[in-house]
Design an enzyme around this catalytic site. Structure first.
Site, PDB file in Angstrom:
ATOM      1  N   SER A   1      -2.491   0.669   9.770  1.00  0.00           N
ATOM      2  CA  SER A   1      -2.156   1.785   8.899  1.00  0.00           C
ATOM      3  C   SER A   1      -0.780   2.821   9.305  1.00  0.00           C
ATOM      4  O   SER A   1      -0.791   2.693  10.248  1.00  0.00           O
ATOM      5  CB  SER A   1      -3.537   1.929   8.086  1.00  0.00           C
ATOM      6  OG  SER A   1      -2.176   2.507   6.428  1.00  0.00           O
TER       7      SER A   1
ATOM      8  N   ASP B   1       1.199  -7.762   2.102  1.00  0.00           N
ATOM      9  CA  ASP B   1       1.025  -6.051   2.185  1.00  0.00           C
ATOM     10  C   ASP B   1       1.492  -5.481   0.815  1.00  0.00           C
ATOM     11  O   ASP B   1       2.779  -4.982   2.153  1.00  0.00           O
ATOM     12  CB  ASP B   1       0.961  -5.686   3.440  1.00  0.00           C
ATOM     13  CG  ASP B   1      -0.064  -4.642   3.582  1.00  0.00           C
ATOM     14  OD1 ASP B   1       0.085  -3.543   2.610  1.00  0.00           O
ATOM     15  OD2 ASP B   1      -0.355  -4.041   4.956  1.00  0.00           O
TER      16      ASP B   1
ATOM     17  N   HIS C   1      -4.374  -5.543   2.645  1.00  0.00           N
ATOM     18  CA  HIS C   1      -4.414  -3.846   3.668  1.00  0.00           C
ATOM     19  C   HIS C   1      -5.607  -4.186   4.722  1.00  0.00           C
ATOM     20  O   HIS C   1      -6.701  -3.485   4.082  1.00  0.00           O
ATOM     21  CB  HIS C   1      -4.006  -3.160   2.535  1.00  0.00           C
ATOM     22  CG  HIS C   1      -3.551  -1.452   3.848  1.00  0.00           C
ATOM     23  ND1 HIS C   1      -1.977  -2.104   4.309  1.00  0.00           N
ATOM     24  CD2 HIS C   1      -3.768  -0.141   4.020  1.00  0.00           C
ATOM     25  CE1 HIS C   1      -1.989  -0.864   5.239  1.00  0.00           C
ATOM     26  NE2 HIS C   1      -3.183  -0.115   4.561  1.00  0.00           N
TER      27      HIS C   1
END
Length: 552
Positions: free
Chosen positions: A234, A461, A491
């Site tokens: 991320s 995502d 995710h």
């Protein structure tokens, strides 16, 4: 832009852990804020990294507050708050490590450093993955290293609110906010920004991606590694991409899991608008899954019918908060989790179904506030770091008219999370730091060819839309490979959710072989429904939203 990797994928090993500690150090009055690409700061980082290489970290038994059992060991890394003044005020970053077991075919390959994202996420639990079967070969070859970035946990913790100032449940988030509500949230955002400045003093400008990258450079040296092997998830992908841009000669191998779009024009205001559209797609995917299991949940046989059931629950808690603590704010937070991870879908659907049948208990269990003061402090800390880094990293619109226009138009297409995301980031409109960073133009530079890198992304995502992975691959050059999990949207892909993905990642980290430039994996299996008689509130679905560091 919210992203998270907390308490997921590899169980508690990638969890967020927060502890109370002393406030961040304040600088002397008159200290200048950092400037992106500052030559003095870069020279300072080189100096500090050189010192760290000559004085490697000493790992000892972890303090009890870290809740990390043997064989994980801990150390403290001293870094300057301001790299332009390497001998000025110092902060201490907590580091954890599980030494390579050596019980594998591959030779020892140094350290594998993990950043779980956020910003605001702690990687201190990462070394615990050494005990998981899926990580056996990597744990044999690598020292698995986690750390809490500056501002997080016990690493010069940042705070923007005193405990008594934190919002008390239930809270409200209107689906279509009125002008009066918007004005209320604007005032709250200005107050929050002032609180960040008041509680951190003149240290506030130094919580940035550039300083996080410099800290990572020093950590690499202090671990005794000439080159960095890195796994970022991320926001951690952006951190890793900036590192690769600034320190290409110190990159060994890098895995970018659920990549943020690094285009400087999208950092961070535009990225957050993109994220709202991504969440809308995943919200549809959740409702479509519930509709396919109408026989179990009786919430509707089409996504539109499931939406109607959701609106009934939303309207009910707006009138009378469930259990006295779950209003529309808590409801939104809990179901945003479903836009991140599909393994919470059965519990969330069961909670809606139970509520509509007269039992609010599962919804209160899953969406209610955490009564643990330490958890509440950790949630506040994560949000503070998230806000500080994103607001410091780039310019944001200062005029409310821009925010109102852009988000009003976006909410017509993506009503699920647009306004909640906008209000979360609104402190950046009045951020009390004079000089923001300028986002780094990520990518290969003339004369600095990067080694092979590996990007991993789920096609649907929501938190980090797939377009960001394509942009990152383009910028990292011809030696960057991309593995796409088709048709999936959870995710954070690495770490036990998809065997095909994990095989690509392990092969690359152990041999350097990416297997090609564009690769695909079939989606991981969808979760099985949970009947109303089996509605146990499983841990992965019950972490309050504030424990999920926002994105980028």
């Amino acid at each position: 832009m919210r992203t998270t990797r907390a308490r997921h994928g590899v169980a508690a090993a990638l969890a967020l852990s927060f502890a109370l500690a002393a406030p961040a150090p304040a600088l002397a009055a008159g200290s200048a804020p950092p400037v992106g690409g500052d030559r003095a700061a870069e020279a300072g980082a080189a100096l500090v990294a050189g010192r760290a290489a000559r004085s490697p970290l000493v790992f000892r038994a972890c303090p009890d507050v870290e809740e990390l059992p043997a064989p994980v060991r801990c150390a403290a890394l001293r870094v300057p708050l301001d790299y332009a003044r390497p001998d000025g005020p110092q902060i201490s970053l907590t580091v954890s490590r599980a030494a390579a077991t050596g019980r594998g075919k591959a030779p020892r390959q140094g350290s594998l450093v993990h950043n779980p994202g956020g910003p605001g996420g702690s990687g201190m639990f990462f070394p615990l993955v050494a005990a998981l079967p899926a990580w056996r070969d990597l744990a044999a070859a690598y020292d698995l290293v986690g750390y809490a970035p500056r501002g997080v946990g016990r690493s010069a913790p940042l705070s923007c609110r005193a405990p008594g100032q934190r919002p008390k449940a239930p809270t409200r988030v209107p689906a279509d906010p009125s002008a009066a509500y918007k004005a209320e949230r604007r005032a709250a955002a200005r107050s929050y920004a002032r609180g960040c400045a008041e509680r951190s003093g003149e240290a506030l400008p130094y919580y940035t991606t550039l300083n996080n990258v410099r800290d990572l450079h020093v950590l690499r040296a202090a671990l005794g590694d000439r080159k960095l092997t890195f796994l970022g998830a991320s926001y951690g992908t952006y951190l890793g991409a900036v590192y690769a841009t600034l320190y290409p000669g110190h990159v060994r191998r890098m895995v970018f899991d659920s990549a943020v779009d690094p285009n400087p024009r999208r950092v961070w205001y535009r990225n957050n608008l993109d994220q709202a559209l991504g969440f809308e797609r995943r919200w549809y995917d959740f409702r479509a899954w519930v509709a396919r299991h109408h026989a179990t949940y009786r919430l509707g046989a089409t996504p539109e019918a499931v939406r109607a059931s959701w609106e009934r629950v939303r309207g009910a808690v707006a009138r009378v908060p469930a259990g006295g603590v779950v209003g529309t704010g808590e409801l939104q937070s809990a179901f945003l989790r479903a836009a991140y991870y599909d393994d919470v879908w059965p519990d969330r659907a069961a909670a809606l179904a139970a509520f509509l049948r007269g039992d609010p208990g599962p919804l209160v269990d899953q969406a209610g506030p955490d009564a643990d003061p330490a958890a509440a402090a950790g949630a506040e800390n994560a949000t503070a770091v998230y806000t500080a880094v994103l607001c410091n990293d780039a310019s944001w619109p200062a005029d409310w008219a821009t925010w109102d226009r852009d988000n009003t138009e976006l909410a017509r297409r993506a009503p699920f999370e647009t306004w909640a995301n906008a209000f979360l980031n609104l402190p950046c409109a009045s951020w009390p730091v004079r000089e923001r960073q300028r986002p780094v133009a990520v990518g290969e530079r003339p004369g600095s060819r990067l080694p092979r890198t590996l990007i991993v992304a789920a096609e649907r995502d929501g938190a980090t839309p797939h377009a960001g992975a394509l942009e990152l691959q383009r910028r990292l050059g011809a030696r960057a490979a991309l593995v796409t999990e088709r048709g999936a949207g959870a995710h954070g892909v690495v770490g036990g959710r998809n065997d095909c993905v994990d095989a690509h990642v392990a092969r690359y980290l152990l041999s350097g072989d990416t297997g090609g430039r564009r690769l695909t994996c079939a989606p991981h299996p969808e979760p099985a429904p949970v009947s109303l008689d089996d509605r146990a509130t499983r841990a992965p679905g019950n972490a309050p939203r504030a424990l999920l560091p926002p994105v980028v």
